[in-house]
Design a protein around this motif. Sequence first.
Motif, PDB file in Angstrom:
ATOM      1  N   TYR A  76       0.830  -1.207   0.000  1.00  0.00           N
ATOM      2  CA  TYR A  76       0.000   0.000   0.000  1.00  0.00           C
ATOM      3  C   TYR A  76       0.865   1.257   0.000  1.00  0.00           C
ATOM      4  N   ASP A  77       0.212   2.363  -0.278  1.00  0.00           N
ATOM      5  CA  ASP A  77       0.811   3.707  -0.140  1.00  0.00           C
ATOM      6  C   ASP A  77       2.077   3.882  -0.969  1.00  0.00           C
ATOM      7  N   SER A  78       2.052   3.407  -2.176  1.00  0.00           N
ATOM      8  CA  SER A  78       3.244   3.577  -3.013  1.00  0.00           C
ATOM      9  C   SER A  78       2.814   3.805  -4.457  1.00  0.00           C
ATOM     10  N   ASP A  79       3.537   4.710  -5.128  1.00  0.00           N
ATOM     11  CA  ASP A  79       3.241   4.933  -6.547  1.00  0.00           C
ATOM     12  C   ASP A  79       3.746   3.775  -7.392  1.00  0.00           C
ATOM     13  N   ASN A  80       4.776   3.127  -6.889  1.00  0.00           N
ATOM     14  CA  ASN A  80       5.352   2.002  -7.625  1.00  0.00           C
ATOM     15  C   ASN A  80       5.398   0.797  -6.672  1.00  0.00           C
ATOM     16  N   PRO A  81       4.231   0.223  -6.390  1.00  0.00           N
ATOM     17  CA  PRO A  81       4.178  -0.762  -5.298  1.00  0.00           C
ATOM     18  C   PRO A  81       4.977  -2.036  -5.577  1.00  0.00           C
ATOM     19  N   LEU A  82       5.679  -2.475  -4.564  1.00  0.00           N
ATOM     20  CA  LEU A  82       6.401  -3.745  -4.669  1.00  0.00           C
ATOM     21  C   LEU A  82       5.427  -4.894  -4.467  1.00  0.00           C
ATOM     22  N   PHE A  83       5.755  -6.019  -5.060  1.00  0.00           N
ATOM     23  CA  PHE A  83       4.904  -7.206  -4.913  1.00  0.00           C
ATOM     24  C   PHE A  83       5.253  -7.891  -3.590  1.00  0.00           C
ATOM     25  N   ILE A  84       4.301  -8.634  -3.093  1.00  0.00           N
ATOM     26  CA  ILE A  84       4.427  -9.256  -1.775  1.00  0.00           C
ATOM     27  C   ILE A  84       5.668 -10.162  -1.676  1.00  0.00           C
ATOM     28  N   LYS A  85       6.025 -10.765  -2.789  1.00  0.00           N
ATOM     29  CA  LYS A  85       7.197 -11.663  -2.780  1.00  0.00           C
ATOM     30  C   LYS A  85       8.457 -10.888  -2.372  1.00  0.00           C
ATOM     31  N   GLU A  86       8.635  -9.721  -2.955  1.00  0.00           N
ATOM     32  CA  GLU A  86       9.809  -8.905  -2.610  1.00  0.00           C
ATOM     33  C   GLU A  86       9.715  -8.401  -1.169  1.00  0.00           C
ATOM     34  N   LYS A  87       8.498  -8.038  -0.745  1.00  0.00           N
ATOM     35  CA  LYS A  87       8.327  -7.506   0.602  1.00  0.00           C
ATOM     36  C   LYS A  87       8.579  -8.581   1.660  1.00  0.00           C
ATOM     37  N   ILE A  88       8.125  -9.795   1.383  1.00  0.00           N
ATOM     38  CA  ILE A  88       8.365 -10.872   2.359  1.00  0.00           C
ATOM     39  C   ILE A  88       9.866 -11.060   2.547  1.00  0.00           C
ATOM     40  N   ARG A  89      10.551 -11.076   1.425  1.00  0.00           N
ATOM     41  CA  ARG A  89      12.008 -11.276   1.462  1.00  0.00           C
ATOM     42  C   ARG A  89      12.676 -10.161   2.279  1.00  0.00           C
ATOM     43  N   GLU A  90      12.229  -8.941   2.023  1.00  0.00           N
ATOM     44  CA  GLU A  90      12.822  -7.775   2.687  1.00  0.00           C
ATOM     45  C   GLU A  90      12.609  -7.865   4.206  1.00  0.00           C
ATOM     46  N   ILE A  91      11.394  -8.161   4.609  1.00  0.00           N
ATOM     47  CA  ILE A  91      11.076  -8.192   6.043  1.00  0.00           C
ATOM     48  C   ILE A  91      11.791  -9.376   6.707  1.00  0.00           C
ATOM     49  N   HIS A  92      11.717 -10.515   6.058  1.00  0.00           N
ATOM     50  CA  HIS A  92      12.372 -11.717   6.605  1.00  0.00           C
ATOM     51  C   HIS A  92      13.865 -11.462   6.814  1.00  0.00           C
ATOM     52  N   LEU A  93      14.508 -10.898   5.814  1.00  0.00           N
ATOM     53  CA  LEU A  93      15.960 -10.690   5.905  1.00  0.00           C
ATOM     54  C   LEU A  93      16.317  -9.612   6.921  1.00  0.00           C
ATOM     55  N   ALA A  94      15.442  -8.611   7.066  1.00  0.00           N
ATOM     56  CA  ALA A  94      15.700  -7.582   8.085  1.00  0.00           C
ATOM     57  C   ALA A  94      15.714  -8.223   9.478  1.00  0.00           C
ATOM     58  N   LEU A  95      14.792  -9.146   9.716  1.00  0.00           N
ATOM     59  CA  LEU A  95      14.739  -9.827  11.015  1.00  0.00           C
ATOM     60  C   LEU A  95      15.914 -10.786  11.179  1.00  0.00           C
ATOM     61  N   VAL A  96      16.284 -11.439  10.085  1.00  0.00           N
ATOM     62  CA  VAL A  96      17.432 -12.363  10.146  1.00  0.00           C
ATOM     63  C   VAL A  96      18.692 -11.582  10.504  1.00  0.00           C
ATOM     64  N   LYS A  97      18.826 -10.427   9.874  1.00  0.00           N
ATOM     65  CA  LYS A  97      20.020  -9.608  10.097  1.00  0.00           C
ATOM     66  C   LYS A  97      20.147  -9.203  11.563  1.00  0.00           C
ATOM     67  N   LYS A  98      19.022  -8.953  12.206  1.00  0.00           N
ATOM     68  CA  LYS A  98      19.037  -8.572  13.624  1.00  0.00           C
ATOM     69  C   LYS A  98      18.973  -9.785  14.544  1.00  0.00           C
ATOM     70  N   SER A  99      19.034 -10.958  13.970  1.00  0.00           N
ATOM     71  CA  SER A  99      19.032 -12.220  14.732  1.00  0.00           C
ATOM     72  C   SER A  99      17.774 -12.403  15.589  1.00  0.00           C
ATOM     73  N   ILE A 100      16.648 -11.912  15.105  1.00  0.00           N
ATOM     74  CA  ILE A 100      15.411 -12.106  15.872  1.00  0.00           C
ATOM     75  C   ILE A 100      14.326 -12.778  15.022  1.00  0.00           C
TER      76      ILE A 100
END
Lengths: 469, 510
Positions: free
Chosen positions: A319-343
């Motif tokens: 949501y809230d984007s002129d060029n919205p990313l697809f859920i596949k990319e967003k899942i990867r982004e969120i998952h990896l952000a949590l992995v990076k912080k070891s949580i």
Amino acid sequence: MPKKYHIHASPVPPRVKPIGKYTTIEFREDCAGSCRKCVKKRCIYDVFKDNYTHMSIMEEPEYLYTCNSCFRCVQECTKGIFSRAINPEYRTLGDKYWTPDIIYKTWLQAQTGKIPVSGAGYRGPFVGSGFDSMWTDMSEIVRPTRDGIHGREYINTCIELSRRPLGLSFNEDMSLKTEVVPILEIPLPILFQQPEFGILSKNIPISIAKAAEKIGTLMFIKSQDLNSDLMAYAANLIPCVNKNNYKNHTEIIHKCKMVEIDYEPGIEKEFSELRKINNDLFISVGMPLNKHSSSRALEIAQTDVDTIHFYADNNGREYDSDNPLFIKEKIREIHLALVKKSIRQKVNLLFSGGMAMAEHVAKAIICGADGVVIDSALLVAMECRMCYRCKSGLSCPAKFENAELPYGSQRIVNLMGAWHSQLLEIMGAMGLREARRLRGEVGRSMWFEDLEKECFGPIFGERKVSLKL
Amino acid sequence: MNKLPEIKETPSRFRNTIGKYIIKRSSKCISCGLCAKLCPYGVHLRYDNYSKPIRPIEHKCIGFECKNNEYYCIDKCPQQALTLRLNPILETMGDYRWTSEMLIAHFEMAETGNLPNVKLEYDLGNSGGGFDKIRFINPDADKYINISDEEIDTSVQLNKTGDDRPVTTISIPCYGGGMSYGSTALPVMVGRARAAKVLNTLTCTGEGGYPPELLPYKEHVITQVATGLFGVREETIKYSPVMEFKYAQGAKPGLGGHLLGAKVTPAVAAMRETVVGSSLFSPFPFHSVYSVEDHKKHVDWMKEINHDVLVSVKVSTPIDVDMVAIGAYYAGAHIIHIDGSYGGTGAAPDIAKKNIAMPIEYAIPKVHRFLLNEGVRDKICLIASGGIRNAMDVVKAIALGADGVVIGTAEIVALECVRCTNCESGRGCARGIATTDPELGYMITEEYTEQRIVNMYMAWRKQWCEILRSFGMKSLKELVGRSDILVHLDYLDESERAKYKPAPNVEMVI
């Protein structure tokens, strides 16, 4: 050995005439009528069985919903009076994301509970946007697999929605110091949620809740839409509340296993209040999928939340984007952000929006989700055509207002049975026996951009046209 | 191949053919016979002593392109009884990979042995990637060599290892993919073997046993050994010049095979040594093979049974397909056969056909490069399959690095398969190809199968020869790995891209 989890399908015929892809058109004025070789009677799929005996009273053109497109009637008619066309109604199904093919195949799965199987290889584009720009990877002789769904070994599709400690600590007497929280396990990585449209009778949400109960999963529902009929399924409901209204829903919170609270800064302060209402309560925080999702996931994951649920739009976009990313990319982004912080291990991630096929479940998990939440697919199981007429207050061609409870729930159970079997097929092919092990396992996938770079890059150089992902 | 196989006109089995155009004759026709005299393409037939007009042979009509010809029947008809239009049925045929025009063109090639007269796009599908976006660079006109088709070498040597086994050579760069007894009608299976003999190439039994009807053609029949070991016996391996280990099929790797109970007739059950009406599963994987060492034992076992047999290893295309290929080489295989994900199948879950494995366009250069870097490329024959549909796909695959290809679907299309995808259904294929039903199986004959396939390959050969000539080559072997003469449209600047045939881009109803 525990009993294998199995979803029992039982065929449920459609209430309205299904819309097939093809129509056979007959130009009757040229029919010989008595050639004794009428192709209608010789059709091996018997698609003409309802009408070849009373030719004279049929309407033109004739739409044959079960035509299997073998062309024999076209090619064998002694007078050559048959032709075929795409059923115009078929074109009106769905939209670019929820394609007619997806809708039609979902109907079949909901009717029979069986996996769509066909011959002749893949018929679609080489690559597409969204989930269609990744392939899953299979086992090979250097990476032996198990027996898959036909074998003796159990493939487990359970996931947990409860938080986990990141480590154990012990007292001096070696007793466990870490508080062990209860475990909430559901038998497949698919949860339900109340669809945004198409609730044209009270039977629709009850059907979904009843199906959730039958297969052991949970259903997200807005707290204001709860009623006494739904309360019977409280153990399988996840009421969605917010900071201001949850105190009005103590009855359901007391009965349910999990509650979802809308994200707000500082929302973690409410968790203890919620647990005061129900000591065993599991808590999910719900929020839209947008550009802030990763940072919010990091923030919430630090608290004692169990699950974070991100909502994408119906086509899987943020949501809230002129060029919205697809859920596949967003899942990867969120998952990896949590992995990076070891949580990452501490919380569970659920994603909803755009989950239209069984393959989307597997692909979302490969990208890093623990599970997915489906909504529109539940309506399609009940013969929704995704025409969105109901949004404008127009009549529903699938007559949702007449949907009976057993019909709706069993169609959803059948669909989940088919999706579960497909999940087993795909995991068996990967040599994996645990849905939990599939999470974030990108080694079991191949991505369009990577393959292009690795295989075509050395030959053709730099790619000049980018795929709209 | 000095003397090319004979082309014989082999018309459709069906009364009404499907063409790009519809030409209708109205009741105004007085059967004067002028159109039959005028049309050089044989659209209008008229028999002596038969006064009634005969329905036009629509698929031979070249359509509106004919307008400027003096023999344009629509204008010349004295009664204006003929009408011409684009056939609307085309929209309902085919798919993104096999478009309706590609299907019709292959029907025509199989009928005549020549490239179609009708303007049809049969070199490119509508898939929007892979082979459909790859083109040969515009060749240098000075390099063109003007030699006949007979002088061009299209052969492939299958044994490059230098061991003491036969140096088997096939005359075209294609052989037939495995289609088992049970998945296809027996006349189809035998007809394919007969075609293989005429073409001096091979066909494969698939995993369903070796019907005795194939014995007269045994020099051209590969015995497939797959995980179910259905119908595999020592004698069937002794018959064969090549045996093929099928570790996986690209359209459904990791899943194994499945023959529906409805297709397991008494004859099929006897051949497979199973029970009538009982569904048959081929497990995945070979339970005796869990390492390259195990695999080597398998290969050695086959080599011991038949001292002249060549060993082919068929695998699908996982991300580490290059490692698999080198493993097969070190295990002693003569042929590594990689099968990509968009290939044909008798029956597979849709989720598998679409999502599992790497398209063959990626796998070929990946494996070719890896084998080159390992220094063994010239010691093993690399065969590719899975989504190779037409003559141009074949040469593109070879230029990407394959020695040859395996063809399944295109051979079936030559027999008038319309890819309706019902191969898995109870009685099987309504067109009598992928069926064990006695009634449906009678729809097709060995002679028809043989000649249609021979015709199609002879038409393909014309295209291969023209490509080779245009690049100054006399042999397909010179083309192997010549990816420098390929371009991919998505890797070109817009101005460069304009020099090549654009990729078809039609929104299809799927």
